[in-house]
Scaffold this motif. Structure first.
Motif: not given
Lengths: 213, 221
Positions: B65, B67-68, B71
């Motif tokens: 994903p 977002l990871i 992060y």
């Protein structure tokens, strides 16, 4: 990372899996229903659905999730976080699934429909016995692809406070002060889940190709 | 004052959020395009030692994903003493992530590229770089434009994830406005309208490109 960190990660993974699973099940069914309504070409409803599909494809999941969760109370609805998350994911994936189902419907062989009509089948029986089983096989690769997109989009629900597999890494690093290990483990878990789906998609493609020849 | 009037008086915030989103989007998509082309060029080369890790990297990115990855850059990199602020890690993550998708789209089109053209170019003494930039790349980009357009819309949608790593952009503007004035419905309707308008404009541009490429004969090779 100690045992409790691992347990938190697995709980986060479980949250992601069940919320995505529920949304996938709802989205695939609702997509089929929307596709059927669009094929029926009911005047005003059709335009509304076109607008909905266009909007849902352009709206980011994060924005949608925030919108649903924050604005539901102003309409007097008290949505649970999980329900709001599932609703956002479902609204998003339904639009894509509807297009997949619709293209399967439009590409369905004319000969078979005519043959069914000649054999005296009503439209509903034709759909249930002849079209749906074949449409399921031909649209399965596309649907599975959309499922992997949904899982890739699922971290969006973290924004309304659901502790999913991505968010849980913040919780763990708040205790251990080492953010990298939990993020790497989360990466591996996501890769495993989406890798499984990619593999399933290849299987489904092989089956769909066999049907086509 | 009605809710819409409150929003109108706060139009500056929406506008700056919109500009910030477009800035992030424009910068990262351009970088992603360059990364995608670069990866295609490297895959082109006859260096199998580079090809395998590159394909593993591309496939790996496509299984994560977005977002990871953000992060990883924002929270993970400080472990190696590399500190990026939220804005740069967001742009970097978008560029790398969508660069891999672009590369995969290009690679798919490269597989069906007619080998006769490459042979003809070699017979005419084109160097590898010239052949790539004058023959292969323009045709592949024009052929894959519907997929590229789709990917651009995905990239636009992914910019909203950056609100989670505290980047100030369009969704963040709506979020803070709805927090200040308690008018979430109207604020988010406006923001969704912005996103929708941008993606409709992008679709129109892609269609215009289609007209151009039909005129130049890119579609029937």
């Amino acid at each position: 990372m100690n045992a409790s960190a691992w347990q938190m990660l697995l709980e986060g993974a479980w949250t992601t899996v069940w919320i995505s699973g529920v949304s996938i099940a709802l989205g695939v069914t609702a997509g089929l229903i929307l596709a059927l309504i669009r094929i029926a070409r009911i005047p005003v409803v059709d335009q509304i659905l076109v607008l909905y599909i266009s909007l849902a494809r352009a709206t980011p999941l994060v924005t949608l999730a925030l919108f649903i969760f924050l604005s539901a109370p102003t309409f007097g609805l008290n949505l649970d976080r999980n329900v709001a998350g599932i609703l956002a994911l479902t609204l998003n994936t339904t639009a894509f699934n509807a297009e997949i189902w619709r293209s399967a419907f439009r590409n369905f062989s004319r000969e078979q429909r005519e043959a069914a009509m000649a054999a005296g089948m009503t439209p509903w029986v034709t759909f249930r016995r002849i079209m749906l089983p074949q449409m399921m096989i031909t649209s399965l690769p596309g649907l599975i692809n959309e499922m992997s997109f949904l899982i890739k989009g699922s971290p969006a629900i973290a924004v309304i406070g659901i502790v999913d597999l991505t968010r849980v890494t913040n919780r763990i690093s708040a205790v251990t002060y080492e953010p990298l290990p939990p993020i790497l483990v989360a990466c591996a878990l996501y890769m495993a889940a989406i890798g499984c789906l990619v593999w399933l998609q290849r299987l489904a493609e092989r089956r769909a190709n066999r049907l086509a020849t | 004052m009605s809710n819409w009037e409150i929003l109108w008086s706060a139009r500056d915030q929406f506008w700056s959020g919109f500009l910030s989103t477009m800035e992030i989007f424009g910068l990262s998509v351009s970088a992603a395009f360059v990364i995608g082309c670069g990866m295609l060029y490297l895959l082109e080369g006859s260096r199998p030692r580079l090809t395998v890790p590159l394909r593993v990297f591309i496939d790996g990115m496509r299984m994560l994903p977005f977002l990871i990855l953000a992060y990883l850059l924002y929270y993970g990199l400080p472990a190696f003493d590399i500190r990026l602020d939220a804005w740069w890690s967001g742009v970097g993550a978008l560029a790398v992530y969508h660069g891999c998708y672009f590369a995969e789209i290009f690679r798919g089109a490269r597989l069906t590229f007619p080998p006769g053209q490459v042979e003809a170019a070699k017979a005419h003494g084109f160097t590898k770089g010239k052949m790539f930039f004058r023959l292969i790349l323009p045709q592949i980009v024009m052929q894959t434009r519907p997929l590229l357009g789709n990917q651009l819309i995905y990239a636009l949608k992914d910019t909203a994830f950056l609100v989670i790593i505290t980047v100030r952009e369009l969704t963040a503007a709506a979020n803070s406005l709805s927090g200040t004035y308690f008018i979430p419905t109207e604020a988010f309707i406006v923001v969704i309208g912005f996103y929708w308008a941008v993606s409709v404009v992008m679709e129109i541009i892609i269609k215009q490109c289609g007209r151009f490429s039909a005129k130049r004969g890119f579609d029937h090779v």
